[in-house]
Design a protein around this motif. Structure first.
Motif, mmCIF file in Angstrom:
data_model
loop_
_atom_site.group_PDB
_atom_site.id
_atom_site.type_symbol
_atom_site.label_atom_id
_atom_site.label_comp_id
_atom_site.label_asym_id
_atom_site.label_seq_id
_atom_site.Cartn_x
_atom_site.Cartn_y
_atom_site.Cartn_z
ATOM 1 N N PRO A 155 0.595 -1.295 -0.110
ATOM 2 C CA PRO A 155 0.033 0.157 -0.041
ATOM 3 C C PRO A 155 0.934 1.236 0.105
ATOM 4 N N GLN A 156 0.359 2.267 -0.581
ATOM 5 C CA GLN A 156 1.109 3.491 -0.848
ATOM 6 C C GLN A 156 -0.051 4.489 -0.390
ATOM 7 N N PRO A 157 0.576 5.915 0.073
ATOM 8 C CA PRO A 157 -0.506 6.870 0.669
ATOM 9 C C PRO A 157 -1.195 7.457 -0.585
ATOM 10 N N THR A 158 -0.730 7.075 -1.764
ATOM 11 C CA THR A 158 -1.662 7.909 -2.843
ATOM 12 C C THR A 158 -2.649 6.879 -3.359
ATOM 13 N N GLN A 159 -2.825 5.882 -2.730
ATOM 14 C CA GLN A 159 -3.637 4.564 -3.420
ATOM 15 C C GLN A 159 -5.084 4.537 -2.701
ATOM 16 N N HIS A 160 -5.874 4.370 -3.282
ATOM 17 C CA HIS A 160 -7.226 4.082 -3.138
ATOM 18 C C HIS A 160 -7.825 2.754 -3.226
ATOM 19 N N ALA A 220 -9.320 -4.088 4.736
ATOM 20 C CA ALA A 220 -9.233 -2.456 4.597
ATOM 21 C C ALA A 220 -8.246 -1.643 5.958
ATOM 22 N N LYS A 221 -8.758 -2.236 6.994
ATOM 23 C CA LYS A 221 -8.110 -2.042 8.337
ATOM 24 C C LYS A 221 -6.314 -2.112 8.031
ATOM 25 N N LEU A 222 -6.000 -3.230 7.406
ATOM 26 C CA LEU A 222 -4.424 -3.584 7.384
ATOM 27 C C LEU A 222 -3.864 -2.580 6.072
ATOM 28 N N PHE A 223 -4.700 -2.371 5.039
ATOM 29 C CA PHE A 223 -4.280 -1.651 3.858
ATOM 30 C C PHE A 223 -4.095 -0.248 4.377
ATOM 31 N N LEU A 224 -4.924 0.442 5.333
ATOM 32 C CA LEU A 224 -4.599 1.721 6.009
ATOM 33 C C LEU A 224 -3.436 1.647 6.897
ATOM 34 N N ALA A 225 -3.255 0.845 7.866
ATOM 35 C CA ALA A 225 -2.418 0.829 8.878
ATOM 36 C C ALA A 225 -0.934 0.618 8.228
ATOM 37 N N CYS A 226 -0.840 -0.091 7.079
ATOM 38 C CA CYS A 226 0.400 -0.359 6.461
ATOM 39 C C CYS A 226 0.650 0.814 5.340
ATOM 40 N N GLY A 227 -0.027 2.002 5.246
ATOM 41 C CA GLY A 227 0.554 3.198 4.498
ATOM 42 C C GLY A 227 -0.499 3.585 3.456
ATOM 43 N N GLY A 228 -1.641 2.620 3.117
ATOM 44 C CA GLY A 228 -2.388 2.709 2.098
ATOM 45 C C GLY A 228 -3.320 4.301 2.352
ATOM 46 N N GLY A 229 -3.917 5.016 1.287
ATOM 47 C CA GLY A 229 -4.335 6.321 1.727
ATOM 48 C C GLY A 229 -5.965 6.205 1.843
ATOM 49 N N ARG A 230 -6.472 5.508 1.126
ATOM 50 C CA ARG A 230 -8.107 5.629 1.521
ATOM 51 C C ARG A 230 -8.595 3.862 1.129
ATOM 52 N N ALA A 231 -9.733 3.600 1.574
ATOM 53 C CA ALA A 231 -10.181 2.384 1.427
ATOM 54 C C ALA A 231 -11.906 2.558 1.202
ATOM 55 N N ILE A 246 -21.001 -2.886 -8.745
ATOM 56 C CA ILE A 246 -20.234 -2.069 -7.958
ATOM 57 C C ILE A 246 -20.547 -0.400 -8.204
ATOM 58 N N PRO A 247 -21.280 0.357 -7.275
ATOM 59 C CA PRO A 247 -21.935 1.600 -7.482
ATOM 60 C C PRO A 247 -21.130 2.670 -7.490
ATOM 61 N N PHE A 248 -19.660 2.584 -8.438
ATOM 62 C CA PHE A 248 -18.641 3.488 -8.561
ATOM 63 C C PHE A 248 -18.546 3.720 -9.973
ATOM 64 N N SER A 249 -17.904 4.795 -10.460
ATOM 65 C CA SER A 249 -17.595 5.278 -11.955
ATOM 66 C C SER A 249 -16.464 4.303 -12.354
ATOM 67 N N ASP A 250 -16.393 4.189 -13.712
ATOM 68 C CA ASP A 250 -15.149 3.678 -14.042
ATOM 69 C C ASP A 250 -13.907 4.178 -13.589
ATOM 70 N N ARG A 251 -12.908 3.439 -13.689
ATOM 71 C CA ARG A 251 -11.440 3.655 -13.387
ATOM 72 C C ARG A 251 -11.227 4.539 -12.152
ATOM 73 N N LYS A 252 -12.088 4.046 -11.093
ATOM 74 C CA LYS A 252 -11.872 4.968 -10.010
ATOM 75 C C LYS A 252 -10.670 4.537 -8.905
ATOM 76 N N PHE A 253 -10.590 3.258 -8.789
ATOM 77 C CA PHE A 253 -9.607 2.719 -7.884
ATOM 78 C C PHE A 253 -8.400 2.202 -8.249
ATOM 79 N N HIS A 254 -7.464 2.447 -7.390
ATOM 80 C CA HIS A 254 -5.892 2.042 -7.720
ATOM 81 C C HIS A 254 -5.767 0.357 -7.282
ATOM 82 N N THR A 255 -6.592 -0.160 -6.503
ATOM 83 C CA THR A 255 -6.273 -1.400 -6.037
ATOM 84 C C THR A 255 -7.704 -1.888 -5.767
#
Length: 254
Positions: free
Chosen positions: A66-71, A83-94, A130-139
């Motif tokens: 995970p990186q701080p710029t990643q969602h 989700a918790k581990l992703f954020l705890a290990c440096g991820g930006g948003r989940a 999934i109720p989100f737009s195309d090309r929204k997430f990094h991971t």
């Protein structure tokens, strides 16, 4: 054929454990399973795996880097471990997406005071829509959930849709094929002991019997890799954990 004849269409059947059920019924059955066990879900995960599920999930996060710029979107995210581990290990948003309201409620209560609320979003939705737009997430991640999805190919296509170019797909899942030396012991534990443990701890043997059966009927690793490539993912590969009991499947969106 007379002009007044009626042609009945046979609805497609899908697997629900060892049973084959009409496609439209599976989502409600799966939601019923996880609504029943939501309150004991985390405890049962620890008991069933002797705590090893935590190591599997940490290995997944280690591969994910995970990186701080990643969602991250974590689908079938349950009570929020990934989700918790992703954020705890440096991820930006989940964003945690799950089919079952009871699981989301259990997760919110569990993570309420962890300090991640401002970077964590909860959404009730199925993997195929999934109720989100195309090309929204990094991971994109789905852990121990793909085998419960009604239309797995549609879920993979949705994963591809919501990932940005350069985004990565991760599936952590039990495998029906393990090392032969482990097979007999694994079968005894799964078939005889897990449903009893589910009855003793969660008061629900049938839900845990279904979970065992769903592993046995799940797509093998080679087939899932073919499916990932079929919807457009590149550089598809797997990592076997614990003698092949669990595998991490990865794909890259060009």
């Amino acid at each position: 054929m007379s002009s007044g004849a009626v042609v009945e269409e046979t609805e497609e059947l899908v697997d629900f454990g060892y049973a084959d059920v009409p496609k439209h019924e599976k989502i409600d059955r799966v939601r019923g399973v996880f609504s029943s066990i939501a309150g004991k879900y985390d405890l049962m995960n620890d008991l069933m795996s002797f705590g090893v599920h935590r190591l599997w999930k940490r290995r997944l996060i280690g591969v994910m880097q995970p990186q701080p710029t990643q969602h991250l979107i974590d689908v079938a995210g349950g009570t929020g471990d990934i989700a918790k581990l992703f954020l705890a290990c440096g991820g930006g948003r989940a964003t945690l997406c799950d089919l079952t309201p009871a699981m989301l409620e259990a997760g919110r209560a569990r993570l309420l005071d962890t300090g991640y609320s401002d970077r964590l979003q909860w959404v009730c939705a199925k993997a195929e829509a999934i109720p989100f737009s195309d090309r929204k997430f990094h991971t994109y991640s789905i852990s121990f959930g793909l085998r419960n999805v009604t239309d797995r190919l549609q879920a993979l296509a949705e994963a591809y849709r919501v990932l940005r170019p350069g985004g990565r797909y991760f599936c952590l899942e039990f495998s029906p094929k393990i090392l032969p030396a482990l097979q007999r012991l694994y079968d005894i534990y799964s078939d005889a002991l897990l449903p009893r443990l589910g009855q003793w701890v969660a008061g629900d043997a049938e839900s845990y019997r279904y979970l065992v059966e769903s592993i046995r009927r799940f797509r093998d690793s080679e087939g899932l890799c073919d499916d990932l490539a079929g919807v457009g993912f590149a550089r598809v590969r797997t990592i076997a954990l614990s003698g092949g009991i669990v595998r991490i499947h990865q794909g890259f969106k060009p």
